[in-house]
Write a protein that holds these residues in place. Structure first.
Motif, PDB file in Angstrom:
ATOM      1  N   GLY A  11      30.669  74.838  39.575  1.00 16.20           N
ATOM      2  CA  GLY A  11      31.876  73.770  39.591  1.00 16.20           C
ATOM      3  C   GLY A  11      33.119  74.339  39.340  1.00 16.20           C
ATOM      4  N   ALA A  12      33.211  75.500  40.091  1.00 14.09           N
ATOM      5  CA  ALA A  12      34.771  76.254  40.050  1.00 14.09           C
ATOM      6  C   ALA A  12      35.766  75.325  40.617  1.00 14.09           C
ATOM      7  N   ASN A  13      36.775  75.665  39.825  1.00 14.57           N
ATOM      8  CA  ASN A  13      38.068  74.415  40.616  1.00 14.57           C
ATOM      9  C   ASN A  13      38.948  75.673  40.945  1.00 14.57           C
ATOM     10  N   VAL A  14      39.290  75.331  42.000  1.00 19.04           N
ATOM     11  CA  VAL A  14      40.041  76.362  42.788  1.00 19.04           C
ATOM     12  C   VAL A  14      41.732  76.313  42.241  1.00 19.04           C
ATOM     13  N   SER A  15      41.877  75.077  41.511  1.00 16.98           N
ATOM     14  CA  SER A  15      43.180  75.054  41.314  1.00 16.98           C
ATOM     15  C   SER A  15      43.407  75.604  39.923  1.00 16.98           C
TER      16      SER A  15
ATOM     17  N   ASP B 268      35.843  76.202  34.582  1.00 13.06           N
ATOM     18  CA  ASP B 268      36.032  75.389  35.691  1.00 13.06           C
ATOM     19  C   ASP B 268      37.083  75.893  36.614  1.00 13.06           C
ATOM     20  N   GLY B 269      37.119  77.435  36.727  1.00 12.74           N
ATOM     21  CA  GLY B 269      38.041  78.086  37.707  1.00 12.74           C
ATOM     22  C   GLY B 269      37.727  79.375  38.029  1.00 12.74           C
ATOM     23  N   GLU B 270      38.526  80.099  38.811  1.00 10.09           N
ATOM     24  CA  GLU B 270      38.356  81.499  38.666  1.00 10.09           C
ATOM     25  C   GLU B 270      38.670  82.362  37.706  1.00 10.09           C
ATOM     26  N   THR B 271      38.091  83.190  37.178  1.00  5.99           N
ATOM     27  CA  THR B 271      38.245  83.711  35.964  1.00  5.99           C
ATOM     28  C   THR B 271      38.438  85.255  36.102  1.00  5.99           C
ATOM     29  N   GLU B 272      39.326  86.024  35.405  1.00  4.76           N
ATOM     30  CA  GLU B 272      39.190  87.476  35.423  1.00  4.76           C
ATOM     31  C   GLU B 272      39.207  87.839  33.755  1.00  4.76           C
TER      32      GLU B 272
ATOM     33  N   ASP C 258      50.319  91.483  29.984  1.00  6.19           N
ATOM     34  CA  ASP C 258      51.269  91.728  31.027  1.00  6.19           C
ATOM     35  C   ASP C 258      50.793  92.138  32.575  1.00  6.19           C
ATOM     36  N   ALA C 259      49.360  92.332  32.684  1.00  7.20           N
ATOM     37  CA  ALA C 259      48.716  92.301  33.669  1.00  7.20           C
ATOM     38  C   ALA C 259      47.826  90.891  34.080  1.00  7.20           C
ATOM     39  N   ALA C 260      47.817  90.208  33.368  1.00  7.52           N
ATOM     40  CA  ALA C 260      47.033  88.950  33.622  1.00  7.52           C
ATOM     41  C   ALA C 260      47.661  87.965  34.686  1.00  7.52           C
ATOM     42  N   GLN C 261      46.633  87.435  35.670  1.00 10.51           N
ATOM     43  CA  GLN C 261      47.162  86.763  36.581  1.00 10.51           C
ATOM     44  C   GLN C 261      46.971  85.280  36.780  1.00 10.51           C
ATOM     45  N   GLY C 262      46.354  84.919  35.518  1.00 13.58           N
ATOM     46  CA  GLY C 262      45.742  83.701  35.418  1.00 13.58           C
ATOM     47  C   GLY C 262      46.690  82.588  35.134  1.00 13.58           C
ATOM     48  N   ASP C 263      46.553  81.275  35.320  1.00 16.08           N
ATOM     49  CA  ASP C 263      47.574  80.212  34.615  1.00 16.08           C
ATOM     50  C   ASP C 263      47.334  80.079  33.400  1.00 16.08           C
ATOM     51  N   ALA C 264      46.260  80.373  32.820  1.00 12.54           N
ATOM     52  CA  ALA C 264      46.088  80.396  31.304  1.00 12.54           C
ATOM     53  C   ALA C 264      45.590  81.821  31.012  1.00 12.54           C
ATOM     54  N   VAL C 265      46.011  82.470  29.946  1.00 18.24           N
ATOM     55  CA  VAL C 265      45.537  83.475  29.353  1.00 18.24           C
ATOM     56  C   VAL C 265      45.056  83.369  28.034  1.00 18.24           C
ATOM     57  N   ILE C 266      44.060  83.921  27.853  1.00 14.10           N
ATOM     58  CA  ILE C 266      43.176  83.925  26.585  1.00 14.10           C
ATOM     59  C   ILE C 266      42.917  85.090  25.832  1.00 14.10           C
ATOM     60  N   VAL C 267      43.282  85.191  24.813  1.00 14.26           N
ATOM     61  CA  VAL C 267      43.245  86.506  23.951  1.00 14.26           C
ATOM     62  C   VAL C 267      42.228  86.357  22.920  1.00 14.26           C
ATOM     63  N   MET C 268      41.231  87.402  22.779  1.00 13.85           N
ATOM     64  CA  MET C 268      40.169  87.359  21.997  1.00 13.85           C
ATOM     65  C   MET C 268      39.714  88.732  21.612  1.00 13.85           C
TER      66      MET C 268
ATOM     67  N   PRO D  13      46.943  78.274  46.874  1.00 14.09           N
ATOM     68  CA  PRO D  13      48.368  77.339  47.428  1.00 14.09           C
ATOM     69  C   PRO D  13      48.840  76.644  46.147  1.00 14.09           C
ATOM     70  N   VAL D  14      50.267  76.633  46.344  1.00 16.39           N
ATOM     71  CA  VAL D  14      51.020  76.083  45.325  1.00 16.39           C
ATOM     72  C   VAL D  14      50.602  74.737  44.874  1.00 16.39           C
ATOM     73  N   LYS D  15      50.589  74.091  46.223  1.00 15.87           N
ATOM     74  CA  LYS D  15      50.296  72.416  45.936  1.00 15.87           C
ATOM     75  C   LYS D  15      48.835  72.158  44.991  1.00 15.87           C
ATOM     76  N   ASN D  16      47.898  73.148  45.083  1.00 14.95           N
ATOM     77  CA  ASN D  16      46.554  72.997  44.305  1.00 14.95           C
ATOM     78  C   ASN D  16      46.894  73.271  42.986  1.00 14.95           C
ATOM     79  N   ARG D  17      47.928  74.139  42.722  1.00 15.63           N
ATOM     80  CA  ARG D  17      48.004  74.521  41.343  1.00 15.63           C
ATOM     81  C   ARG D  17      48.481  73.557  40.299  1.00 15.63           C
ATOM     82  N   ARG D  18      47.922  73.661  39.101  1.00 16.28           N
ATOM     83  CA  ARG D  18      48.312  72.733  38.072  1.00 16.28           C
ATOM     84  C   ARG D  18      49.885  72.366  37.790  1.00 16.28           C
ATOM     85  N   SER D  19      50.319  71.282  38.348  1.00 17.60           N
ATOM     86  CA  SER D  19      52.021  71.080  38.445  1.00 17.60           C
ATOM     87  C   SER D  19      52.839  72.088  39.038  1.00 17.60           C
ATOM     88  N   SER D  20      52.242  72.507  40.106  1.00 23.54           N
ATOM     89  CA  SER D  20      52.845  73.590  41.022  1.00 23.54           C
ATOM     90  C   SER D  20      53.581  74.550  40.260  1.00 23.54           C
ATOM     91  N   ARG D  21      52.811  75.299  39.233  1.00 28.25           N
ATOM     92  CA  ARG D  21      53.471  76.192  38.143  1.00 28.25           C
ATOM     93  C   ARG D  21      53.946  77.388  39.068  1.00 28.25           C
TER      94      ARG D  21
END
Ligand code: UDP
Ligand code: MG
Length: 355
Positions: free
Chosen positions: A12-16, A47-51, A97-107, A331-339
């Motif tokens: 169910g990956a969500n590319v956005s 539900d998205g690409e994860t690193e 500093d190296a994270a590329q995601g829209d949301a970064v989770i530290v654990m 693509p920018v238009k796919n990202r959550r509120s064109s972040r």
């Protein structure tokens, strides 16, 4: 060290959406195989690409060897090897500093921050909160002493500072792009990460969770290291200890005046009370003690200023693995509120280019 490789996109990956998990590692070889399995499971539930970015903080056990193998075989894993042990808070910073995601989770790596809770953090983030932290409602496997000192510390910090640093919250949190960008603009050497996120504001929310005991291995935060972290947290976020000198001095002066009045009374009325050795020694040692304590307090602030003026980099990277496989550009238009357009060039690009 056998690693099962799971290829393809998560169910169910969500590319956005793109997520980055940041995991600081310091001598965690025992728990790593279990952690890696749990992270793989989590990646497939998101539900998205994860690193997943593992930050080795100068481990001297087999952690790096294991991680290099796993990261080489798994396209979503990355490894930052710091040149020595820089400490938990700096290791987190290097990963962010190296994270590329829209949301970064530290654990934490020891599974005390259960990967499943990340799904709750993400759900809360989608409700519109910029920072979602996990609050410990129950702590298992920790001694009464650790729980007592931790609770004392959170309450003391709350009294000492005007910054809103939530209680019973560690570094397990999800951070959105605005908070991440702000964090990357904060150059301070003395980093108390949870305080820094408290300071920056934004809409913040808590997700409660029961903190299990460490899965395997030993704590990397012995008592003295906790005291060190607590002292740095107070120095970074409160000027109150400096003001203690003023109030302490005033209180001692008032006592001295009262004692002087008593001495004059004793001399004038010859009550037979002579200010003797005991009282002299008491006063001198009290004043010396207060003096030394306050010199120490001032010293801590001076030390902090000293660290800042040297302007050294926060950390030194020895080796990077897996960063050549960048996350797919969305693509920018796919990202959550064109972040993307608002984030600009992330600081990590600068940091990694310096190598
Ligand atoms: N850690 C680190 N550098 C250090 C100390 C700890 O990267 O100098 C990592 C450690 O590997 C773990 C996390 O920070 O992933 C939290 O450490 P730990 O679980 O030992 O702390 P505790 O939960 O006992 O407070
Ligand atoms: Mg732990």
């Amino acid at each position: 060290m056998e690693a099962t490789v799971i290829q393809g996109t998560g169910t169910g990956a969500n590319v956005s959406l793109r997520y980055s998990l940041v995991l600081p590692i310091y001598n965690e070889e025992q728990v790593l195989p279990r952690l890696v399995e749990r992270i793989r499971l989590l990646i497939h539930q998101l539900d998205g690409e994860t690193e997943a970015i593992f930050v080795d903080d100068g481990s001297h056990d087999g952690s790096v060897r294991y991680l290099r193998c796993v990261v080489a075989a798994e396209p979503r894993f990355r490894l930052i090897e710091l040149s020595r042990n820089f400490g938990h808070q700096i290791a987190i910073t290097a990963g962010m500093d190296a994270a590329q995601g829209d949301a970064v989770i530290v654990m934490d790596a020891d599974l005390q921050d259960p990967p499943e809770v990340v799904l709750d953090l993400v759900a809360k983030w989608k409700e519109g909160f910029e920072i979602v932290y996990a609050r410990r409602v129950k702590r298992e496997g920790e001694s009464l002493f650790k729980r007592f000192t931790a609770s004392l510390f959170y309450r003391l910090l709350e009294k000492m500072t005007t910054v809103d640093i939530p209680r019973d919250v560690g570094d397990f949190r999800l951070v959105g792009p605005k908070a991440l960008r702000t964090f990357r603009q904060m150059p301070e050497q003395d980093r108390f990460v949870r305080g820094m996120f408290g300071w920056m504001g934004f809409k913040q929310a808590a997700v409660p969770f029961e903190r299990p005991a460490r899965a395997l291995g030993q704590t990397k935060y012995p008592f003295w290291k906790m005291v060190h972290l607590a002292a740095h947290a107070i120095v970074s976020f409160s000027e109150r200890p400096l003001r203690l000198a003023l109030w302490g001095g005033l209180a001692i002066s008032a006592l001295a005046v009262a004692f002087g009045a008593f001495a004059i009374y004793a001399w004038a009325f010859e009550t037979g009370v002579v200010a003797g050795w005991t009282s002299t020694v008491m006063i001198v040692s009290l004043l010396c003690g207060i003096n030394l304590f306050m010199t120490g307090v001032v010293g801590m602030y001076v030390g902090s200023i000293h660290a800042e003026v040297k302007r050294r980099p926060l950390y030194v990277i020895d080796r990077l693995t897996g960063f050549d496989r960048a996350m797919p550009a969305v693509p920018v238009k796919n990202r959550r509120s064109s972040r993307k357009s608002r984030i600009g060039v992330p600081a990590n690009v600068r940091t990694l280019r310096q190598l």
